[in-house]
Scaffold this active site. Structure first.
Site, PDB file in Angstrom:
ATOM      1  N   SER A 166       0.855  -1.186   0.000  1.00  0.00           N
ATOM      2  CA  SER A 166       0.000   0.000   0.000  1.00  0.00           C
ATOM      3  C   SER A 166       0.890   1.235   0.000  1.00  0.00           C
ATOM      4  O   SER A 166       1.755   1.364  -0.858  1.00  0.00           O
ATOM      5  CB  SER A 166      -0.957  -0.041   1.205  1.00  0.00           C
ATOM      6  OG  SER A 166      -1.891   1.016   1.139  1.00  0.00           O
ATOM      7  N   HIS A 193      -2.232  -0.978  -3.538  1.00  0.00           N
ATOM      8  CA  HIS A 193      -3.254   0.054  -3.371  1.00  0.00           C
ATOM      9  C   HIS A 193      -2.739   1.352  -3.981  1.00  0.00           C
ATOM     10  O   HIS A 193      -1.702   1.870  -3.563  1.00  0.00           O
ATOM     11  CB  HIS A 193      -3.544   0.298  -1.889  1.00  0.00           C
ATOM     12  CG  HIS A 193      -4.082  -0.888  -1.172  1.00  0.00           C
ATOM     13  ND1 HIS A 193      -4.061  -0.994   0.201  1.00  0.00           N
ATOM     14  CD2 HIS A 193      -4.667  -2.029  -1.621  1.00  0.00           C
ATOM     15  CE1 HIS A 193      -4.612  -2.135   0.567  1.00  0.00           C
ATOM     16  NE2 HIS A 193      -4.980  -2.787  -0.525  1.00  0.00           N
ATOM     17  N   ASP A 285      -5.022  -4.851   5.475  1.00  0.00           N
ATOM     18  CA  ASP A 285      -5.305  -5.662   4.290  1.00  0.00           C
ATOM     19  C   ASP A 285      -4.154  -6.629   4.034  1.00  0.00           C
ATOM     20  O   ASP A 285      -2.990  -6.247   4.015  1.00  0.00           O
ATOM     21  CB  ASP A 285      -5.515  -4.769   3.069  1.00  0.00           C
ATOM     22  CG  ASP A 285      -6.007  -5.545   1.857  1.00  0.00           C
ATOM     23  OD1 ASP A 285      -6.689  -6.576   2.050  1.00  0.00           O
ATOM     24  OD2 ASP A 285      -5.718  -5.121   0.724  1.00  0.00           O
TER      25      ASP A 285
END
Length: 341
Positions: A166, A193, A285
């Site tokens: 991310s 992400h 996540d």
């Protein structure tokens, strides 16, 4: 209210060569209490000087500016006064924009079009600025060495690698992929992400930065040794037996693509022949998905705190007991080479 600390607003430095855009962005940023435009700059050198003098909480940086461009500005800021930087670009598919992330910028976002809803765009950019303002920036990816756990006994050669990242991920991904040979014997699937529309540009940039076949994933793409598939914007990437599949299933942990579906599908299809890797990023996540891989017998790696922009996803996985080895990012390629022999 969005505060950088105590009752102090988040102070933003805006760098762009267009006076019109500087004024527009300043209005958009300051439209919500808790944000303040500390200064505006027309080129990279001015931005670096203002960052050094004013110590803003976050910088927005255009890339294409006369005299001193955004790249030189980012390099100077990261060397002199490390500060979270949000790159704003008019072309999300341009691979060159990701060079800014390799220099230390943390995130990248498309500039609003002439027909964009500025209210919606304002909410988006303020949410990014709020997130970045809380990040402790590091000067370099190479940092202090954290203790590494001993590698578990290996019962099977790894045949597929899955990676989740991310905030700060593009830079970490580049470091990992650069360390792998062109004949790396396993396919790699990645969920990063990033703002919608940027995954094709990310794939193109990573292809330039490494010796591997990096591309944005398409439904039905075969999994081939030395190929790296990047999940496209807005779709989950999951693995079938020998192929990549894209899914429009609901978001997981608010994300689509999400790391967790990729990891759980890899564990289901490949079991102990799959290696999961969690890199820098905020949130949780992928943590549960990494535990599924570990429970299936596959080796699991996580980037250490010293070399992470944000030690969030990896920390969550460590706390779950899902990580076999915590490594500096520049040691992950060697671990992957060993696991795939």
């Amino acid at each position: 209210m969005s505060l950088a600390g105590g009752d102090r607003p988040i102070r933003v430095l805006v760098a762009d060569d267009s006076e019109l855009f500087r004024e527009l962005l300043a209005r958009v940023v300051a439209a919500e209490p808790g944000f303040e435009v500390a200064a505006v700059a027309a080129d990279g050198d001015a931005a670096a000087a203002m960052a050094r003098a004013l110590r803003p909480d976050v910088v927005t940086m255009d890339l294409h500016m006369p005299d001193a461009d955004g790249y030189s500005g980012i390099a100077r800021i990261m060397a002199e006064t490390p500060t979270p930087i949000l790159v704003l670009t008019a072309n999300p598919t341009e691979a060159a924009g990701f060079r800014a992330l390799s220099l230390g910028a943390l995130d990248i976002l498309e500039k609003p079009s002439a027909t964009a809803d500025l209210g919606e765009y304002g909410r988006l950019i303020r949410s990014r600025l709020r997130l970045l303002a809380g990040v402790k920036v590091i000067r370099h990816l190479r940092g202090l060495r954290e203790r590494r756990d001993a590698a578990p006994a290996r019962a099977a050669r790894v045949e597929v690698v899955v990676i989740g990242a991310s905030l700060g991920g593009p830079r970490a991904l580049a470091a990992v992929l650069r360390g792998l040979p062109p004949d790396f014997p396993a396919p790699i699937a990645v969920v990063q992400h990033i703002a919608d529309g940027f995954t094709a540009g990310l794939a193109g940039w990573l292809a330039q930065e490494s010796r591997l076949d990096v591309r944005e994933a398409r439904h039905g793409d075969p999994l081939r040794a030395g190929r790296v598939l990047i999940a496209p914007s807005g779709r989950h990437l999951v693995l079938g037996e020998g192929v990549a599949r894209l899914s429009d299933a609901p978001p997981v942990d608010t994300f689509r693509p999400s790391v967790t579906p990729l990891f759980t599908s890899a564990a289901r299809q490949y079991g102990r022949r799959c290696c999961g890797v969690l890199l820098t990023g905020m949130g949780r996540d992928g943590a549960e998905g990494l535990r599924v891989i570990k429970d299936a017998g596959g080796p699991t790696l996580a980037q250490d705190e010293a070399t992470s922009a944000v030690f969030g996803m990896a920390r969550a996985a460590v706390e779950l007991g899902a990580v076999d080895r915590v490594l500096p990012v520049d040691e992950i390629p060697r671990a992957l080479r060993e696991l795939t022999r």
